[in-house]
Design a protein around this motif. Structure first.
Motif, mmCIF file in Angstrom:
data_model
loop_
_atom_site.group_PDB
_atom_site.id
_atom_site.type_symbol
_atom_site.label_atom_id
_atom_site.label_comp_id
_atom_site.label_asym_id
_atom_site.label_seq_id
_atom_site.Cartn_x
_atom_site.Cartn_y
_atom_site.Cartn_z
ATOM 1 N N TRP A 49 33.895 35.808 46.444
ATOM 2 C CA TRP A 49 34.396 37.099 46.939
ATOM 3 C C TRP A 49 33.803 37.487 48.281
ATOM 4 N N SER B 248 51.072 43.821 44.372
ATOM 5 C CA SER B 248 51.890 44.475 43.348
ATOM 6 C C SER B 248 53.042 43.603 42.853
ATOM 7 N N ALA C 118 49.538 42.935 40.107
ATOM 8 C CA ALA C 118 48.096 43.062 40.309
ATOM 9 C C ALA C 118 47.787 44.244 41.223
ATOM 10 N N VAL C 119 46.614 44.256 41.748
ATOM 11 C CA VAL C 119 46.016 45.386 42.461
ATOM 12 C C VAL C 119 46.622 45.608 43.850
ATOM 13 N N GLU D 270 38.251 47.422 47.203
ATOM 14 C CA GLU D 270 38.872 47.703 45.900
ATOM 15 C C GLU D 270 39.464 46.429 45.303
ATOM 16 N N VAL D 271 40.084 45.615 46.139
ATOM 17 C CA VAL D 271 40.668 44.362 45.659
ATOM 18 C C VAL D 271 39.573 43.403 45.210
ATOM 19 N N ASP E 17 36.625 44.177 44.063
ATOM 20 C CA ASP E 17 36.113 44.683 42.786
ATOM 21 C C ASP E 17 37.053 44.327 41.639
ATOM 22 N N TRP E 18 38.366 44.467 41.867
ATOM 23 C CA TRP E 18 39.344 44.152 40.835
ATOM 24 C C TRP E 18 39.314 42.667 40.507
ATOM 25 N N PHE E 19 39.309 41.814 41.553
ATOM 26 C CA PHE E 19 39.239 40.372 41.331
ATOM 27 C C PHE E 19 37.969 40.001 40.562
ATOM 28 N N ALA F 15 36.283 41.659 38.502
ATOM 29 C CA ALA F 15 36.356 42.112 37.118
ATOM 30 C C ALA F 15 37.431 41.386 36.307
ATOM 31 N N ASN F 16 38.485 40.887 36.956
ATOM 32 C CA ASN F 16 39.640 40.388 36.223
ATOM 33 C C ASN F 16 39.989 38.916 36.433
#
Length: 140
Positions: free
Chosen positions: A28, A44, A48-49, A55-56, A58-60, A62-63
């Motif tokens: 990351w 989208s 996805a985010v 923010e992206v 963080d989302w990646f 976590a997911n």
């Protein structure tokens, strides 16, 4: 084609290849290096985010860990370069191993980047993924 144009095209291709490596290796910090600090990213079309670079990330973080592997291929890079900015359209093909699936899944489409030249080289200030197709996805 002049030398600067050729250099720009090679640098832009290298940036997109770095993007693919960052996502596939889940690096990351490397992913962050592809984008400007104020970048806007829109995944989208893949469900996805959408958000800022951080923010992206963080989302990646976590997911994306549930995806055992992915192998992005980025091809057919078309760059419309104007001074220190560029509009870029590139095709992607992405085989991946999704959780709970016994066989690999595949998707493909286009990346649409708005790039700017920075002191550190080309960076994406805007990315929109256009996911065109998905094969062997969950629920298919």
């Amino acid at each position: 084609m002049d030398d600067r144009r050729v250099g720009d095209e090679l640098d832009i291709a290298a940036l997109l290849h770095r993007y693919a490596r960052a996502v596939d290796t889940k690096d990351w910090e490397l992913y962050r290096s592809v984008f400007t600090d104020d970048a806007h990213i829109d995944y989208s079309s893949a469900g996805a985010v959408v958000g800022s670079r951080d923010e992206v990330v963080d989302w990646f973080a976590a997911n994306f860990g549930v995806i055992a592997w992915s192998l992005h291929h980025i091809t057919n890079i078309e760059s419309d370069i104007s001074g220190d900015s560029a509009q870029v359209r590139a095709m992607f093909y992405n085989p991946m191993q999704l959780p709970g699936m016994t066989e690999p899944s595949f998707c493909g489409g286009y990346y649409h980047h708005e790039l700017v030249r920075t002191p550190d080289g080309w960076r994406s200030r805007r990315l929109r993924e256009e996911n065109v197709w998905f094969a062997n996805g969950p629920g298919q």
